[in-house]
Write an enzyme that holds these catalytic residues in place. Structure first.
Site, short mmCIF file in Angstrom:
data_model
loop_
_atom_site.label_atom_id
_atom_site.label_comp_id
_atom_site.label_asym_id
_atom_site.label_seq_id
_atom_site.Cartn_x
_atom_site.Cartn_y
_atom_site.Cartn_z
N GLY A 147 0.82 -1.20 0.00
CA GLY A 147 0.00 0.00 0.00
C GLY A 147 0.85 1.25 0.00
CG HIS A 148 4.63 1.30 0.40
ND1 HIS A 148 4.32 0.21 1.17
CD2 HIS A 148 5.85 1.05 -0.14
CE1 HIS A 148 5.30 -0.67 1.10
NE2 HIS A 148 6.24 -0.19 0.31
CB SER A 149 4.85 4.17 -4.81
OG SER A 149 4.83 5.55 -4.52
#
Length: 133
Positions: free
Chosen positions: A47-49
């Site tokens: 749930g991130h980059s």
């Protein structure tokens, strides 16, 4: 999309296989190694980059899905073989889900941990993509 499946060299033996990751297998020098385990099947991870970091994910045991988004398209890759690694370059949103019982996800990262390298809000990620990142 800026991802790639990498074949991890293996030595096959009737007593069991050995997977070998040396400097020439990855497109970056490994600065950090960690792994996810004992993950409930209903859990969602990621749930991130990352702004700069690149990483390779390997299903050492079991299986899980990796959902990848670049701001335009979306792709789901199931990892379930310990001799396949998923290279995720920077500026790709990633989510991990559908963990099988006993799944272990090994992560090889190009940098040490730096919270400032993370984008944890999807709208912020999309905004960064529209700004040319």
């Amino acid at each position: 999309m800026n991802i790639k499946l990498i074949d991890i060299p293996k030595i096959e033996n009737i007593l069991g296989n050995i997977a070998v990751i040396e400097n020439d297998v990855l497109p970056f020098e490994v600065k950090r190694v960690y792994y996810l385990y004992d993950i409930p099947s209903s859990a969602n991870r990621g749930g991130h980059s990352h702004i700069k970091l690149q990483q390779v994910l390997i299903a050492i045991s079991g299986s899980f899905d990796v959902i990848l988004k670049d701001g335009i398209s979306e792709k789901t890759i199931t990892l379930n073989k310990p001799d396949k690694g998923l290279l995720i370059r920077n500026n790709i949103w990633r989510e991990l889900e559908n963990f099988s019982s006993g799944a272990v996800c090994l992560v090889l990262a190009s940098t040490i941990y730096n919270e400032e390298d993370y984008i944890r809000d999807f709208d912020e990620f999309l905004k960064s993509k529209s700004n040319g990142n």
